[in-house]
Structures are given as structure tokens and as C-alpha cells.
Design an enzyme around this catalytic site. Sequence first.
Site, PDB file in Angstrom:
ATOM      1  N   TYR A   1       0.867  -1.181   0.000  1.00 53.05           N
ATOM      2  CA  TYR A   1       0.000   0.000   0.000  1.00 53.05           C
ATOM      3  C   TYR A   1       0.900   1.225   0.000  1.00 53.05           C
ATOM      4  CZ  TYR A   1      -3.609   3.211   1.802  1.00 53.05           C
ATOM      5  OH  TYR A   1      -4.489   4.257   1.990  1.00 53.05           O
TER       6      TYR A   1
ATOM      7  N   TYR B   1     -11.648  -3.901   7.574  1.00 47.32           N
ATOM      8  CA  TYR B   1     -10.318  -3.579   8.103  1.00 47.32           C
ATOM      9  C   TYR B   1     -10.392  -2.432   9.111  1.00 47.32           C
ATOM     10  CZ  TYR B   1      -5.531  -2.008   8.470  1.00 47.32           C
ATOM     11  OH  TYR B   1      -4.319  -1.632   8.973  1.00 47.32           O
ATOM     12  N   HIS B   2     -11.012  -1.341   8.711  1.00 43.56           N
ATOM     13  CA  HIS B   2     -11.012  -0.158   9.565  1.00 43.56           C
ATOM     14  C   HIS B   2     -11.987  -0.291  10.726  1.00 43.56           C
ATOM     15  CE1 HIS B   2      -9.288   1.325   5.742  1.00 43.56           C
ATOM     16  NE2 HIS B   2      -8.461   1.903   6.573  1.00 43.56           N
TER      17      HIS B   2
ATOM     18  N   LYS C   1      -9.668  17.884  16.435  1.00 40.16           N
ATOM     19  CA  LYS C   1      -9.168  17.110  15.286  1.00 40.16           C
ATOM     20  C   LYS C   1      -9.050  18.077  14.108  1.00 40.16           C
ATOM     21  CE  LYS C   1      -8.687  13.390  14.232  1.00 40.16           C
ATOM     22  NZ  LYS C   1      -7.392  12.694  14.014  1.00 40.16           N
TER      23      LYS C   1
ATOM     24  N   ASP D   1      -7.529  14.768   8.575  1.00 40.33           N
ATOM     25  CA  ASP D   1      -7.305  13.443   9.163  1.00 40.33           C
ATOM     26  C   ASP D   1      -8.571  12.977   9.872  1.00 40.33           C
ATOM     27  OD1 ASP D   1      -6.366  11.213  10.594  1.00 40.33           O
ATOM     28  OD2 ASP D   1      -5.619  12.499  12.217  1.00 40.33           O
TER      29      ASP D   1
ATOM     30  N   HIS E   1      -8.956   9.778  11.208  1.00 44.83           N
ATOM     31  CA  HIS E   1      -8.730   8.672  12.143  1.00 44.83           C
ATOM     32  C   HIS E   1      -8.942   9.211  13.561  1.00 44.83           C
ATOM     33  CE1 HIS E   1      -6.765   6.900   8.606  1.00 44.83           C
ATOM     34  NE2 HIS E   1      -7.021   5.747   9.179  1.00 44.83           N
TER      35      HIS E   1
END
Length: 666
Positions: free
Chosen positions: A17, A171-172, A537, A541, A543
Site C-alpha cells: 500500500y 479492516y477499519h 481534530k 485526518d 482517524h
Amino acid sequence: MSQATVKRDHPWLMRTYSGHSSARASNELYRTNLSRGQTGLSVAFDLPTQTGYDSDHPLARGEVGKVGVPINHIGDMEALFDQIPLGQMNTSMTINATAPWLLALYIAVAERQGVDPAALQGTTQNDVLKEFLSRGTYIFPPQPSVRLTTDLITYTVQHIPKWNPTNICSYHLQEAGATPTQELAFALSTATAILDAVRDSGQIPAERFPAVVGRISFFVNAGIRFVEETCKLRAFGRMWDTLARERYGVSDPKQRLFRYGVQVNSLGLTESQPENNVQRIVLEMLAVTLSKNARARAIQLPAWNEALGLPRPWDQQWALRMQQVLALETDLLEYGDVLDGSPVIEAKVQELIDGALAEIAQVDAHGGMVACIDNGYVKRELVQSHTRRMRNIESGELQIVGVNCYQESAESPLTAGEESGIMKVDERAEREQIASLQAFRAQRDSTKVAQALQQLRSAAAGGSNIMPPSIECARAGVTTGEWSAVLREVFGEYRAPTGIDIAPLNLAGSDALEQVRARVRCTGEELGRPLRLLIGKPGLDGHSNGAEQIAVKGRDAGFEIVYEGIRLTPAQIARAAQEEGVHLIGLSVLSGSHLELVEDILSEMKTAGIADIPLVIGGIIPAEDARRLQAQGLKAVFTPKDIDMNVIMDTMVTIIRAANGLDPAA
């Protein structure tokens, strides 16, 4: 049978990746990786591209080329795949909210290479629902987002039959805290939400719908508990087969196959003793290869140093070599499924299936996956699971070598030297990308651009498939920001629930937490009001796991918490701090844009007259950058090695006391 006559299975697709800085730099990296034996591409896009902004948009400042490659227009996409024949390549693109646009650019570049789009092979991740829950690169509200996903799926099934139009991406979900049971349940609930939307759109005749089901693929996570993870993948295959047969009437077993790619777990990679990440990655790879009947179709492994920063080409080569050694040197591919018939494996698989079915029933009871995004049910469940995991690390119940046990270590030679074991994006890359973008805009045919954007607007507002006008936009030279701006006008934007409004976990309070609570309470009494903490935040981003966990922990420690979610501008953060009367601002930045964002936030705080409020930051921040930030006045820099949140909370109290003229040690 002699060794010479053993028939080996074909290896999976091997990817890394990758993408950074610019299209040309990423193209060089891709061609290097392919020359070293990589058999497919996995493209990482930068955050402005993922969230639909051009590189010169104010919100893109500091984010360009940091976590992936910036793609603003067809010229960038053409440079990205220069000398890479798209008719022969299998390309995975990790892109969601802007997936129709990036696929449109890919199709347009293939046409320029003389490749029939019908021959293209690859995958668009295109699972925007999980973006509302974990990764945060959504743009539009859930319903229009599902509509765009539906349009891409139906277009590819009709025109690009070898393409995987969506990777239902668990996945996340695991990165956001999902247990294996939740990962199964939430991913399959997402799949049914998308497939139901495609079916109900009327764009695909009923007799062709099994082909839609057959093109759905998954992108999963594999953690360190590799026996349980192997069982999870066997459960996935069994549940998907049943769902495809019973819910959608798919009779062809090949169209019911659970087809998945994987990147093994990055959440478990540690900044402390990062050399331990190598064995973690290898063990996690076993989870998705050991069981032949549940083996991944494509694998990409993180590099050992991703908890430190951006991996170098050599680090990515190491990750590729791990795959090659397993596939070529071991006897793994010479046998049938070595786990078939094991009562232990079968019992665990059934346990996971039973738990997932119960969780799916809960999602259905709350209105289905799309409704559960709006009402916050799934987000709260993920935050609660992640909170439980963090508390178990804190207490030592969950042991992580080098983090909360066996912490003694010699200095690692892997992180020595000027580079500190990571690659840094050249600060000139953003300026050069912006200059290139502006030059591209200046030389294109503005009339064609306007006409293409009008066709896009009409399709979005009128309900016709978004892909044909998006491809016309790509050919005409429309930019990523222009494409997204039209859809923002039509669909609007969205802010997802934060999920931090969970009930406190019934876990025994530690002495350390009780001491922090006492300090928070006493300091508030001395200052005349409860301590208030703002979690910010900034930038693009999305996450948010770390920010959410700090918010939940801060509340448990007695702070009043101000947290408004992701993608705040520096001005919004400064204004919230002023209006809410906070005692400390804590920033969370994981995209590498910390230097630029902190500079802007400090400027906004000065303008607002609140420069005396202490500022701290957490994220993946190299030591050199941490020193620069502290020289600018930041009171603390927290990185992934700071795993004990009681210590983080206690440090924040000390900083607040010092900033307000109280004895810091009291």
C-alpha cells in the site's frame, strides 16, 4: 508423491500500500516495487484527494502528499501510471467518497493508453459506510453516499465486468475497536445495505443481479490472535455463502465465493521496540493464508515502522519479501486445507457465526446499517469495544511486548541515524503540486470544463448514473475539487456522530485513576469551576480513535469534555476554546501535517486573545518534530508509545496547574 510432482497452488496477489509526495514520485516507487516481484498495485491517496479537495484548497494545507499521492486531474493520474500498462495490471485503489471520480480518471487514462475499459482489472474500495464509523473520509450524507456507491457498482457490472466495484471493508472497523464478532456483523450488514440499494435502484435487471453479488469483494483485517482470526475468515466465507444464496438467490457457487484482500493489522504495531512489529506482521499473515478454503486473494503488509512515520522503499521491500518467502520457500501452497476436520476450529467458527448473527439482529432492530450511522448505534458500540481494549492494556490484562511488559530494551539499530528509520516528505512537494495544478488549470479548455460540470450537476440532481458524466469530466480536465464541489452543492455535507456518549464501563477503577480524579477535582475547586478540556481534530485526518479514547478517558477522570468530531479548521478550534472557556486544548493529528496545523492554530489563538491556554498534541510525530513543536510553546507531545492514559491525564492536570499559577506538583 515426490516433491518434484507436487502441484502448488498459485500465490495470492502481492501488493504494498503506497503513494506519497507526487504522482511522479509514486510512479517511480510503483515501478520499483513491480520490478522487485510485486504482482499488483495498491494506491494510497492523500487526504485532500480522499475528501474531494484540490491541493491548493485552504483545508489541504499541510496535507498534500503526506499519507498518499495527490491526484487533482487526469494529468496527475496519467503521470501516476506512466509506463505501467493498465490492460495488464491489477490495481487496488483505497478511495471511498470520491471513488466514482478516481475510477473515472483511471478509465480516461486507460483510454489514452489505448486500453479498452472492459479489460480493466482491479478494485475500488468504495465502502463509504465504514468511513462514517472509522476512517472519516466521508463527504456527503449517508443516503447520497450510498447512491454514488450504487452508481459505481452498476456501471462497472455493465461496462467493466472484471472490476471489483466495492471492497466491503472490515479492516477499519477492527482498527476502530471491533471485535471479530462485530467485524463479521457490521461488514455483512454493510454488504446487505449496499446490495439492497443496488437491487432497489432498478439499474440492474433481476436476472443479472447474481453478477453483482459475484463482483462484491471484501477487505479485511487480521490481528495477532491468528487462530481466532483464521476462524473469523472461515466464518466470513460460510456466512457470505449463506447470505448470497438465501437473501439474493445466487445459485452459482462461484458467485457466492467470499473473495477478499487483506492488510494485516496496523493498530497493533508499536512505536516502542518497533522491531517486534516484524514478527507480528508475519504471524498475522498466517491468519489469512493458513486455511486454504479461506485464503486471501490479495495481501498487502504494513511496514515494520508505520507506527513511527512514513515507510521508506526499503521497508516496503521487506514487507514484500515476507510474502515471497512464505509463498515460495515454505510448503504452504502444496496442501489442501490443513484446518478442515479440527473440532477446535469448527467450534470457534460456529461461536463467531452465532455471535455475529445476534449482532446483525441488533443492527436490523436499530433500522439497518444506514440508519445505525445516523442514530450512532454502531459508532457507540465500536467506541465501547475500543475503550474496553484500552482499559485492558492499561490494567495489564492484555499484554503487549515492549509496551506494558518486557519494556527493557537495547537501543534499536533500525531507528538510528538521521532518518530515524522513516522517510520524510520533502516540504517542496506541496508547493510543486500546487504550481503544477495551477498550470494545468491555465492550459485547459474552460468551455469544455463548464459543459462537463453542468452534465455532472444534472445527473446528480436528476438521479441518473453519476459515472458517464464523471468520465466526461475526467476527459475534459475537471479537477477533483471541482467534481466534489458540484456534488456538495447537490447533496450537502455531513458530520457523523462521535460515539463518545457511551455509558461508563463497569471496570474496577485503578489507584492511578482515582489519584487523577482527585487532582482534577481539587484543581477545579482551586480555580472556581470544573476543569474543561477541548479535544480538537484539525485538518482532514479522519482517524478519530485516539481522540475518542482521550475524550472518554478525560470524562472518566472528571474533566468536562468539548469534542465536536473530525475536520475542524484552526479557526473553529480557537473559537470553540474561547467560547467554551476551556483550560487546555488537546490536538490529535495522525496525518503528518502537525507542523503546519499547529502553526495555524497558534496564530488563530493569538488573534482570539487566548494564547495563554496551554496546547498539547498527540499523533505519529517524529522526535525531531516533537522538539520543534515544544520550542513553539506546546506543553506536551504524546505519541503511540504513551499508552498509559492515566499518565496522560495526570500530565494534563499538571500543565493546567502550571498555566494558572498553581503548584504543578500538588
